[in-house]
Design a protein around this motif. Structure first.
Motif, PDB file in Angstrom:
ATOM      1  N   SER A  17       0.785  -1.224   0.089  1.00 36.42           N
ATOM      2  CA  SER A  17       0.069   0.033  -0.065  1.00 36.42           C
ATOM      3  C   SER A  17       0.914   1.308  -0.103  1.00 36.42           C
ATOM      4  O   SER A  17       0.688   2.368  -0.702  1.00 36.42           O
ATOM      5  CB  SER A  17      -0.831  -0.121   1.180  1.00 36.42           C
ATOM      6  N   THR A  18       1.924   1.273   0.679  1.00 40.36           N
ATOM      7  CA  THR A  18       2.821   2.379   0.786  1.00 40.36           C
ATOM      8  C   THR A  18       3.372   2.632  -0.585  1.00 40.36           C
ATOM      9  O   THR A  18       3.349   3.753  -1.015  1.00 40.36           O
ATOM     10  CB  THR A  18       3.952   2.046   1.950  1.00 40.36           C
ATOM     11  N   GLN A  19       3.849   1.568  -1.188  1.00 41.25           N
ATOM     12  CA  GLN A  19       4.546   1.510  -2.320  1.00 41.25           C
ATOM     13  C   GLN A  19       3.801   2.290  -3.492  1.00 41.25           C
ATOM     14  O   GLN A  19       4.113   3.149  -4.338  1.00 41.25           O
ATOM     15  CB  GLN A  19       5.184   0.271  -2.946  1.00 41.25           C
ATOM     16  N   ASN A  97      -6.535  -7.013  10.143  1.00 36.24           N
ATOM     17  CA  ASN A  97      -7.812  -7.516  10.906  1.00 36.24           C
ATOM     18  C   ASN A  97      -9.168  -6.862  10.702  1.00 36.24           C
ATOM     19  O   ASN A  97      -9.884  -6.327  11.141  1.00 36.24           O
ATOM     20  CB  ASN A  97      -7.708  -7.496  12.448  1.00 36.24           C
ATOM     21  N   PHE A  98      -9.267  -6.911   9.275  1.00 34.63           N
ATOM     22  CA  PHE A  98     -10.260  -6.490   8.577  1.00 34.63           C
ATOM     23  C   PHE A  98     -10.564  -4.811   8.422  1.00 34.63           C
ATOM     24  O   PHE A  98     -11.950  -4.453   8.259  1.00 34.63           O
ATOM     25  CB  PHE A  98     -11.759  -7.180   9.074  1.00 34.63           C
ATOM     26  N   ASN A  99      -9.808  -4.205   8.807  1.00 32.99           N
ATOM     27  CA  ASN A  99      -9.836  -2.732   8.968  1.00 32.99           C
ATOM     28  C   ASN A  99      -8.675  -2.067   8.830  1.00 32.99           C
ATOM     29  O   ASN A  99      -7.404  -2.668   8.144  1.00 32.99           O
ATOM     30  CB  ASN A  99     -10.571  -2.333  10.244  1.00 32.99           C
ATOM     31  N   ALA A 139      -4.096  -2.473   0.911  1.00 29.39           N
ATOM     32  CA  ALA A 139      -3.441  -3.616   0.589  1.00 29.39           C
ATOM     33  C   ALA A 139      -3.983  -4.749   1.323  1.00 29.39           C
ATOM     34  O   ALA A 139      -4.125  -4.559   2.613  1.00 29.39           O
ATOM     35  CB  ALA A 139      -1.898  -3.684   0.259  1.00 29.39           C
ATOM     36  N   SER A 140      -4.513  -6.003   0.718  1.00 34.11           N
ATOM     37  CA  SER A 140      -4.690  -6.866   1.494  1.00 34.11           C
ATOM     38  C   SER A 140      -4.467  -8.357   1.142  1.00 34.11           C
ATOM     39  O   SER A 140      -4.216  -8.520  -0.016  1.00 34.11           O
ATOM     40  CB  SER A 140      -6.537  -6.881   1.713  1.00 34.11           C
ATOM     41  N   GLY A 141      -4.400  -9.449   2.078  1.00 35.47           N
ATOM     42  CA  GLY A 141      -3.966 -10.483   1.745  1.00 35.47           C
ATOM     43  C   GLY A 141      -4.840 -11.406   1.126  1.00 35.47           C
ATOM     44  O   GLY A 141      -4.540 -11.939   0.065  1.00 35.47           O
TER      45      GLY A 141
END
Ligand SMILES: Cc1cc2nc3c(=O)[nH]c(=O)nc-3n(C[C@H](O)[C@H](O)[C@H](O)COP(=O)(O)O)c2cc1C
Length: 202
Positions: A17-19, A97-99, A139-141
């Protein structure tokens, strides 16, 4: 002239997300090179959680503030000034954790200020940070844009609600999702996000 406030919030080394948020902000700035780009790195320089000084200070006149209350309000005022000065917000966050990350939540706690970023009028709530565009890079797994886990994405509706509360309703979400899905998950997610930001800042 168009100024950009970039917020990055993932504490993870190699954060996607940072990138992607940095790349988007830099591309947007390249379109309007005269504008400022302010980067507030909430992971490297975390804000303190709001404390008693902040929660009591916001209800007091300046002359009655204790030193702790004045310090909390100075920080809040600085963050509020940054958002009010920006035309565009780019908010990068990991999905945890979903947030959103807790350091981004701290930033939100400091910028939601009655009389500065929102107010209640006779006709109801008015956001005072109007006329801005916001991009959320998340960004999420797993995959949350569609499918069985979509209802577990509390980050996107929450961020959109907070932004709308302060008057920002023009919001685009760029997902870097499924990074933990198989060997190519991260590479595929980054490629898709890069294609998306290239279209945004064409
Ligand atoms: C403590 C922790 C909690 C996480 N929770 C979730 C989650 O609820 N759902 C999910 O899809 N991925 C979850 N992940 C995976 C991250 O979303 C994933 O690593 C993502 O790339 C993080 O964003 P970043 O690359 O910007 O750091 C979690 C990761 C960590 C470290």
């Amino acid at each position: 002239m168009s100024s950009i406030l970039l917020l990055t919030a993932s504490p993870r080394p190699g954060s996607f997300s940072t990138q992607i948020a940095i790349e988007l902000a830099e591309r947007l700035q390249a379109v309007n090179p005269a504008g400022a780009l302010i980067h507030r790195d909430l992971a490297a320089y975390p804000l303190p959680h709001m404390d008693g000084g902040f929660t009591t200070g916001i209800h007091k006149p300046a002359e009655d503030l204790t030193a702790a209350e004045a310090a909390a309000l100075r920080l809040s005022d600085e963050l509020v000034a940054e958002i009010l000065a920006a035309d565009t917000l780019v908010i990068g966050t990991a999905f945890i954790n979903f947030n959103i990350t807790s350091n981004l939540k701290s930033w939100i706690d400091y910028i939601g200020r009655a009389g500065k970023t929102f107010q209640y009028t006779a006709s109801g709530l008015e956001g005072l940070a109007k006329g801005k565009k916001a991009y959320i890079v998340l960004a999420s797994g797993g995959i949350y844009s569609e499918g069985p886990a979509a209802a577990l994405d509390h980050a996107t509706p929450y961020l959109k609600s907070v932004l709308a509360f302060i008057g920002i309703t023009d919001v685009e979400v760029i997902r870097v999702e499924g990074v933990n899905r198989g060997a190519d998950g991260a590479a595929n997610a980054v490629t898709a996000a890069r294609a998306r930001i290239a279209r945004i800042a064409a």
